[in-house]
Write an enzyme that holds these catalytic residues in place. Sequence first.
Site, PDB file in Angstrom:
ATOM      1  N   GLY A 106      37.786  44.799  49.188  1.00 56.54           N
ATOM      2  CA  GLY A 106      37.360  45.904  48.342  1.00 56.54           C
ATOM      3  C   GLY A 106      37.814  45.801  46.910  1.00 56.54           C
ATOM      4  N   ASP A 153      30.240  46.604  41.387  1.00 56.47           N
ATOM      5  CA  ASP A 153      31.299  45.594  41.320  1.00 56.47           C
ATOM      6  C   ASP A 153      31.107  44.675  40.125  1.00 56.47           C
ATOM      7  OD1 ASP A 153      32.187  46.687  43.699  1.00 56.47           O
ATOM      8  OD2 ASP A 153      32.516  44.750  44.659  1.00 56.47           O
TER       9      ASP A 153
END
Length: 331
Positions: A106, A153
């Site tokens: 993550g 991201d």
Amino acid sequence: MTTASAPGKIILFGEHAVVYGQPALAVPVNQVRADAEVTDIDRAGIWINAPDISLHEELSRLAPDHPLAAVIAPLLSPHFAGTKMGGPRGAGLQINISSTIPVASGLGSGAAVSVAIIRALATHLGHPLDDKQVSALAYEVEKLHHGTPSGIDNTVVTYGKPIFFSPPLLRGFSPVYGGDKGGASIQPLHVAEPFTIIIGNTGISAPTKESVSDVRKLWEQNPTKMNALFAAVGSLARTARQAIEGGYPERLGPLMNENHLLLQEMTVSSPELDRLVEVSLKAGALGAKLSGGGRGGNMIALSAKENAPTVAEALLEAGAKNVIVTHQIVI
């Protein structure tokens, strides 16, 4: 020799819901980074050296859908985004890749590696790319890692700043496909007062692609319920932005707790994540939640700066494999 580096990242609010048109908040984590180094060599070919994953291979021997091949190949094509890249100089190139970002946790490992390679290679070839181009290329590789990524991201890793990310809100909350390409709104997140986030790693590998796919199945089975969960997460993200930019970071604590409960309902938490969340709260954290795809990987906890060592120690004693204390400063 040309080098480039990219930070890790954590999502403060909005994971999973961001794939369905809801906003998310994310911040870079500069304590962990991916680095790429490009050098001219005497032998022919494009050689990739990534000791962290025990890879030393010539580019043409990798499958086209290998994530590293997918990063590098577009930059060696005759044209990219209207810019003539011109191919490698001299006999060949070696690309050295290293990273301190845990994989499948993550923290944006895949995006950071992609961004570092893209920046180093494009610059080495004499055609540096702007942030928008870098993010767009990295997003294409994110599809290999995550299936239907939101684009958050690659965005926060590329720009290296706290961001409020709003993807296009599509009819029926169909997953977005876009990053910069999909018409996302990327707004700087202005941190009015510094705050401390502690990251606890469960040590459990948790590929985001799997949890995203599972959430998609739940959405297909019961879109009304899942849309309500996504909307609730989006509301928390908007409230969190107001708290951060208004100078009241302590208000993030209850919002994080509520966000974690919603992620549990999406079935993306795990006993290990729940345990670390509970331990951090008992140690005095103001709030805590999983961060990222879930099912493992990392959780995050908000803490007063002076209490951060206590929370960090409690997480390690509870089985966290690694703990990072990151201070989000005023921007």
